[in-house]
Design a protein around this motif. Structure first.
Motif, short mmCIF file in Angstrom:
data_model
loop_
_atom_site.label_atom_id
_atom_site.label_comp_id
_atom_site.label_asym_id
_atom_site.label_seq_id
_atom_site.Cartn_x
_atom_site.Cartn_y
_atom_site.Cartn_z
N HIS A 29 -4.47 9.46 -3.75
CA HIS A 29 -4.86 8.51 -2.71
C HIS A 29 -5.70 9.22 -1.66
O HIS A 29 -5.39 10.33 -1.26
CB HIS A 29 -3.63 7.91 -2.05
N ILE A 47 -7.35 9.04 2.27
CA ILE A 47 -6.86 8.54 3.55
C ILE A 47 -7.51 7.21 3.92
O ILE A 47 -6.88 6.35 4.52
CB ILE A 47 -7.03 9.63 4.64
N ASP A 48 -8.76 7.02 3.47
CA ASP A 48 -9.46 5.78 3.87
C ASP A 48 -9.17 4.61 2.95
O ASP A 48 -9.79 3.56 3.07
CB ASP A 48 -10.96 6.03 4.01
N MET A 86 0.84 -1.20 0.00
CA MET A 86 0.00 0.00 0.00
C MET A 86 0.87 1.25 0.00
O MET A 86 1.97 1.26 0.54
CB MET A 86 -0.93 -0.04 1.19
N GLY A 87 0.34 2.30 -0.63
CA GLY A 87 1.09 3.54 -0.75
C GLY A 87 1.78 3.63 -2.11
O GLY A 87 1.56 2.79 -2.98
N PHE A 97 -6.44 3.09 3.17
CA PHE A 97 -5.70 2.21 4.09
C PHE A 97 -6.72 1.56 5.04
O PHE A 97 -7.52 2.26 5.66
CB PHE A 97 -4.70 3.05 4.88
N PRO A 98 -6.71 0.23 5.14
CA PRO A 98 -7.73 -0.41 5.97
C PRO A 98 -7.46 -0.17 7.45
O PRO A 98 -6.37 0.24 7.83
CB PRO A 98 -7.58 -1.89 5.62
N ARG A 99 -8.45 -0.44 8.25
CA ARG A 99 -8.32 -0.25 9.70
C ARG A 99 -8.11 -1.57 10.38
O ARG A 99 -8.97 -2.45 10.31
CB ARG A 99 -9.60 0.39 10.26
N TRP A 100 -7.00 -1.71 11.05
CA TRP A 100 -6.77 -2.89 11.87
C TRP A 100 -7.45 -2.69 13.22
O TRP A 100 -7.54 -1.56 13.72
CB TRP A 100 -5.28 -3.10 12.07
#
Lengths: 439, 439
Positions: free
Chosen positions: B427, B429-430, B364-365, B432-435
């Motif tokens: 991109h 911000i969301d 990711m990124g 990226f998934p939330r752990w």
């Protein structure tokens, strides 16, 4: 020393008596640019690199330029108070990376210069936690780490505990931090916490995570009840807490986010709420403190092969016949597969005494080579399914195991032995993160 | 045909007149086991494989056993009603994988047998969507897919649209589904949706996702407004919706979960709420329907090199000097790095006309090779940073580009051209998934 400079640039800088860290000005016909002279990374003989006041580095050609010295580097030191001198409780071992350059930049130092005084000037609150002592072991970007560096770090940690520190912080670049964490985890039995910490944003940016990460790592090294190697980094995108990840279950999952490090197939061990100076344990199954033992040896005659459709067999052939590898970790597809076309080469490899282990490029979940025909054929060829181990961790573990065992059956046994929590026998449903789907 | 059988097992099965798909019983002194005769995957001459009534396959040795035929395979067919016959609107191309074996198992068929009738018997609601026509292109586990298979699938899709279908569903194993999706995306200009669908759990398990995934894919192929290649799989762990992912921005992120497929560095294109027979678009920037064009060529003289500390240079040396590669995708660390020790070999590679591109193992990124010295050195050596492209997608794209371009500058230009949304310039911000961190 004008590190990295040569040719015309070196000549000019020498002639004006400039050193790395000095403030210089480069005057061009149309513009003049002022900043701190930085070491050169350029291959050209004509480039001078300066850090401008906005924090960014720029390389400027000396052609048609006049270069002048504005101000010699200031050597600032923070005098320690009497109570702060004496035997340290927490050792900070610095190896390089953004976190170290953050401190250097903030304190005006340039390259390896992480003294106790500088750390305290950078983040004075650290003094309140306990007596710290900083050591510069080396100063490299973490992409240049090698197994030799892992050994040096392991030995430095061993020495720090022998010197009766109760915890150790390792400042490290983020690129390969999880590889180093795994290497240390397999090498050390520990009487206290070893906390690897880095920074995703340098301190010249308002969003820098350097100070909070460092502070909470020192706190964790002081009060942590465990005897294991952990990674402590920002837990979410705000500054509320850092997360403490088991060193063998963590991965950098984003190129730039501050919360890039996440536990995979596992839950974090703890949270550090730095504002409250509080370590909140999330699990009780941490490795307890043990008598110190340092056993850092690695055999890097290994290869990490990521499978993909169209992979030319001849690469694998070369690898197997090169006599240069004693082990291969395959990053297979799905539950642990490759094309069945590779079965014969893998069989030859294992018959030649090469260990071949399977992890998954899915990263999350566990390999299971009993579900589909391909998995069974690969197992019959001698490939060992490596449970839910991360491919990178399996590779580091294999380097460690190969340096300790010669017999292939012993190697297999060791690879499947859950040494320091690198295998998680039980996955919970919430280990898998939640993607946002526009609800 | 007794597929896969040889030696003693073949002899016994022939002698009792058994065929694959027949019900047989194996009687041992202490136990007798009944089930459907399956093709053999075993290397042994003594093993008979049957699917037991609980859905699991078992291999049983014929030693000390009596084998008897219980019942010949029933060939069941579903008669189609008059309104269902005639020109199809949706073509289902089956290539193999769990979803196909799910249908086969449920309908009593064994291996390549995905007829229109069988699909309708498996999931009768599909009839209501529109006229379907099923074709078995091949029946392989997706880990055995090669670029040659990608070409065959692309051509079959082209033919389906020429036959005036308005959408195409490709049933595919999940292991390499995202590689195939990328290959098709680069190869096709499309007058309608191409939906890749698979199943993570076979239909002999109550949690199977086969039926919902297939139903919603057929629906999507019928009503989808876009002309692009997508992957449609379970969106979360319950059965509420499937997610439609852009074929070049999706990755299998878990070995076994039904919601393993997730959009990376991107938002899904749509949701299909199968119970409501509704496709809910999440974005409006899909690729519109275009005139059909099929241009499927791939040059697999490439290699995907995942960097790790301790990587032996000699393998890269072999790769560069082998004359077998025209391109390398490096899965570097962090923002796109390797050890600086490799700079010289990479420089030799690019000077020899080998394309070298950089993606990140963070997944990711976005890579950014301007931040650190290492990135700049690697760029000076000729490595091309590939933005936020997934390593696997970059590899497939490189295979496609190399088959179309000879000139290295044209290859570089093409690799950085955003052909079908494989590069996301912005991109959120969301993404990226939330752990879950135990809150």
């Amino acid at each position: 020393m004008l590190e990295g400079y040569k040719g015309k640039a070196l000549e000019i800088l020498s002639s004006i008596g400039a050193d790395i860290g000095d403030r210089i000005v480069i005057i061009k016909p149309s513009i003049s640019i002022e900043g701190i002279l930085m070491p050169s990374y350029s291959l050209s003989n004509d480039i001078i690199v300066i850090k401008m006041d906005n924090g960014y580095n720029i390389g400027i050609s000396v052609k048609d330029s006049k270069v002048a010295l504005k101000e010699k580097k200031k050597v600032k030191t923070e005098k320690l108070n009497e109570g702060e001198i004496g035997k340290s409780e927490i050792k900070i071992i610095s190896t390089g990376g953004t976190i170290v350059s953050s401190i250097e930049y903030d304190t005006g130092a340039v390259r390896p210069a992480l003294t106790t005084e500088e750390i305290i000037r950078f983040m004075p609150e650290i003094k309140e936690i306990g007596k710290i002592d900083a050591e510069v072991l080396f100063s490299i970007l973490s992409e240049n780490m090698t197994p030799e560096h892992w050994i040096a770090i392991a030995n430095a940690i061993g020495k720090a505990f022998k010197d009766e520190n109760i915890g150790v912080v390792v400042a490290h670049g983020t690129d390969t931090m999880s590889y180093t964490a795994a290497a240390l985890a397999f090498s050390l039995k520990l009487p206290g916490p070893v906390v690897l910490v880095g920074s995703q944003r340098s301190s010249d940016r308002p969003s820098s995570d350097a100070a909070i990460n460092l502070y909470s790592s020192v706190l964790l090294a002081k009060v942590g009840k465990f005897g294991e190697v952990v990674v402590n980094m920002h837990g979410e995108s705000s500054d509320s807490y850092t997360l403490v990840h088991r060193g063998v279950k963590v991965r950098k999952m984003h190129t730039s986010r501050r919360d890039a490090f996440q536990s995979i197939n596992d839950r974090p061990l703890a949270k550090v709420i730095w504002k409250d100076k509080k370590v909140e344990m999330l699990r009780s199954d941490y490795i307890p403190k043990k008598e110190l033992n340092v056993d850092a040896k690695f055999d890097n005659r290994v290869f990490l092969l990521k499978y993909y459709p169209g992979l030319d067999d001849s690469f694998l052939d070369f690898l197997v016949n090169s006599k240069k590898v004693r082990g291969i970790i395959v990053e297979g597809t799905g539950l642990g597969h490759t094309s069945t076309q590779l079965v014969d080469i893998f069989r030859k490899a294992t018959r030649d005494g090469i260990f071949v282990g399977m992890a998954s490029q899915c990263i999350m979940g566990r390999v299971n080579m009993n579900v589909y025909t391909t998995g069974r054929l690969l197992q019959e060829a001698g490939i060992v399914p490596l449970e839910d181990m991360l491919p990178e961790v399996a590779l580091v573990k294999l380097m460690w195991v190969l340096a300790h065992e010669q017999d292939i059956e012993r190697i297999k046994t060791k690879m499947l032995e859950n040494m320091v929590g690198e295998i998680n026998p039980r996955h919970e449903i919430d280990f898998f993160p939640r993607w946002y789907h526009g609800d």
